[in-house]
Design a protein around this motif. Structure first.
Motif, short mmCIF file in Angstrom:
data_model
loop_
_atom_site.label_atom_id
_atom_site.label_comp_id
_atom_site.label_asym_id
_atom_site.label_seq_id
_atom_site.Cartn_x
_atom_site.Cartn_y
_atom_site.Cartn_z
N LEU A 75 14.31 6.90 11.72
CA LEU A 75 15.74 6.76 12.05
C LEU A 75 16.11 7.72 13.20
O LEU A 75 16.81 7.36 14.14
CB LEU A 75 16.60 7.07 10.82
N HIS A 76 15.57 8.95 13.08
CA HIS A 76 15.92 10.02 14.04
C HIS A 76 15.43 9.66 15.44
O HIS A 76 16.09 9.94 16.44
CB HIS A 76 15.27 11.32 13.55
N GLU A 77 14.24 9.04 15.47
CA GLU A 77 13.68 8.67 16.79
C GLU A 77 14.46 7.49 17.39
O GLU A 77 14.58 7.38 18.60
CB GLU A 77 12.18 8.37 16.65
N ALA A 78 14.99 6.65 16.52
CA ALA A 78 15.80 5.51 17.02
C ALA A 78 17.14 6.03 17.55
O ALA A 78 17.59 5.66 18.64
CB ALA A 78 16.03 4.52 15.89
N GLU A 79 17.77 6.92 16.79
CA GLU A 79 19.04 7.51 17.22
C GLU A 79 19.18 8.88 16.57
O GLU A 79 19.08 9.01 15.35
CB GLU A 79 20.23 6.64 16.81
N LYS A 80 19.36 9.93 17.39
CA LYS A 80 19.39 11.31 16.89
C LYS A 80 20.26 11.43 15.62
O LYS A 80 21.43 11.00 15.59
CB LYS A 80 19.97 12.24 17.96
N LEU A 81 19.65 11.97 14.56
CA LEU A 81 20.40 12.20 13.32
C LEU A 81 20.94 13.64 13.32
O LEU A 81 20.24 14.57 13.71
CB LEU A 81 19.49 12.03 12.10
N HIS A 82 22.16 13.82 12.87
CA HIS A 82 22.73 15.17 12.77
C HIS A 82 22.67 15.72 11.35
O HIS A 82 22.88 16.90 11.11
CB HIS A 82 24.18 15.16 13.26
N CYS A 83 22.36 14.83 10.38
CA CYS A 83 22.37 15.27 8.98
C CYS A 83 21.88 14.14 8.11
O CYS A 83 22.09 12.96 8.43
CB CYS A 83 23.83 15.61 8.64
N VAL A 84 21.16 14.46 7.02
CA VAL A 84 20.84 13.41 6.04
C VAL A 84 21.53 13.79 4.72
O VAL A 84 21.57 14.97 4.35
CB VAL A 84 19.32 13.23 5.83
#
Lengths: 192, 192, 192, 192
Positions: A75-84
């Motif tokens: 998910l992070h590589e598809a769109e930067k995640l700021h928090c899970v």
């Protein structure tokens, strides 16, 4: 430096509401949080986090086989995640809690986990055990016993409201199955 | 309403100092606290709680067979207790942690427990497991990793300072055996 | 990222002991903490932090004119500081608390401040007011009232032990001048 | 023994959501909570607590002249109250915060207060000042700065998004007027 939080409580304390509010706070600032919940919890439909107060949001699902590190990394590589944000985190396995520490330590993404501390027999769930062991912050979300004191234990009741002292650790249910009580009333209900 | 507190930390955070200060506060107000420590911990002489910073006090001892409820009740009946303070509480058994909840719930005496969270393999001690499950308050006493971040894990090292990944859970020792580190440096030291 | 902590309590809770233990923890790992205390507090000799439990350490002094940012920066440039510990922080001015936020934000040095919350009239000290406003973490150090409840207020008594309701905010004294009590007994003592 | 809690945060952290969830928890157990909010805050209609996430509930109103002790006592005598929940508690006066301590100490009703800590100039609101002074528990509700760190300050911006450094303490507004930021970005925005 990202941190791992374990927001723990008895049942019906508003864990999912708190999770959804945190997610809202991130989105309100144009950030991208990812929500996960246990596939096992189909009370409100699959792939959804819902709170009894009337809020809900889409959620990625995890079951015992899910590699949460890989799922989050993708998910992070598809769109930067700021928090899970992980709901029903008590259903994580030891390995999955370790994978989450890697999300925090290696990907530097904060992990906010929301879940129960102990089951109806007063024993830790596997996920809670390793979150209590390895999380950076342990934060209690409070709810109350019928006596007005803080509730930190959970009773499983039969259809007559009588506390049950055996059975499988997991039997997904809402108010009708479980009641949050203080330690004193937990002992009283189980005749200890 | 008395409560049960679990003051947890990695090693060398000052747990014993904090315990001795709390005891001092009670005595300063003419109250009667009782101190217990694990018989297993003879680093500074038996029946004593000592802190590396130079403080110490007499302590009742518990081992795996001790019924702590009976021991405390007996003391309480001899002279009213205002609080019990348990050092090295990670060495309590499940049954003894339950007995302590009875001291709090039935005798209405506050119980302040001080101890480690996880061992050198990252696993909960039995006492810590059930304190994390049943205590009313979980309070972290902070100490630091060599990198300056908060230390929440413990490495056991051999005489060359190399981290060890197997062996018994308990090998009582001071600085020379154990090092408190942050999670990242824990993983690094164990080559994870 | 460094943070600013305000460890607050009523009197005689062991603030100085906790400060000295934190300093010990840093030194034990070969790190360099700097201790400051208020010049106004000469109870145990000038330039010293002492705890009633028997511990003490040298300390840099601050008075109302001290620029704590410059003082700390100078120490830091002479030898890298890993942490600053401020005792009696209620005696800081607004400007000095702001300077401490700059130590944290610009020099990236953690600041651990230990002090009283309110004076004998229940009003915030200037230092406490701005630490409560701007600190990253507010942590309560607990002590107890003669009734056994948590003490969070302070009474100033005359030589007959009678609570006084007027006078200067500051009159440095030990047990004989001040008593820590719970809010209920604070009101009772002042006839509220 | 009832306690007074101050749940504080910067803006847009979900204070109202948390308040409404607490109220829901009490009602779910057949208990009777009373909700109050500031008459000054008419963003979502008078006599209502609403959260941006979509929840709302009826609320009693207080303004500067309200005697909250009398108002709560009256409700309590009509139907036993199990808890009072105060939103926008920063708008309480010193006298009203004192009255709330009497609700807790004399009527033994828990008081949960939710509000801002500091205004756009970094100064405490009167209500926050005396809650920080007298409350039993200070609990931070977290939200985030645009940089991802915890936000604990509030900027007031003009219609161009530029931070304003003067003006009245109170100008009720939603996202468009106020932005929650970390201390570093607060200083940066105000050119400190």
């Amino acid at each position: 430096m990202a941190q791992m939080y374990f927001y723990y409580s008895a049942m019906n304390a508003g864990k999912s509401t708190t999770l959804l509010q945190s997610s809202f706070n991130y989105q309100e600032r144009g950030m991208n949080p990812a929500i996960f919940t246990a596939a096992i919890d189909d009370r409100y439909g699959v792939g959804k986090v819902s709170s009894r107060i009337g809020l809900h949001a889409e959620a990625h699902l995890f079951n015992k086989e899910t590699n949460v590190f890989d799922a989050i990394k993708e998910l992070h590589e598809a769109e930067k995640l700021h928090c899970v944000l992980i709901d029903e985190c008590q259903f994580l396995t030891k390995e999955q809690v370790y994978q989450l520490t890697e999300v925090v330590d290696k990907l530097n993404i904060p992990a906010l986990c929301y879940g129960l501390r102990t089951d109806f027999l007063g024993e830790l769930f596997e996920g809670s055990k390793y979150l209590l062991s390895w999380a950076d912050k342990l934060v209690e979300l409070k709810t109350i016993c019928h006596c007005g004191r803080k509730a930190n234990m959970v009773i499983r009741t039969d259809e007559h409201g009588v506390a049950i002292a055996d059975g499988d650790q997991v039997a997904i249910g809402g108010n009708e199955l479980y009641v949050s009580v203080c330690r004193r009333h937990y002992k009283e209900a189980l005749g200890k």
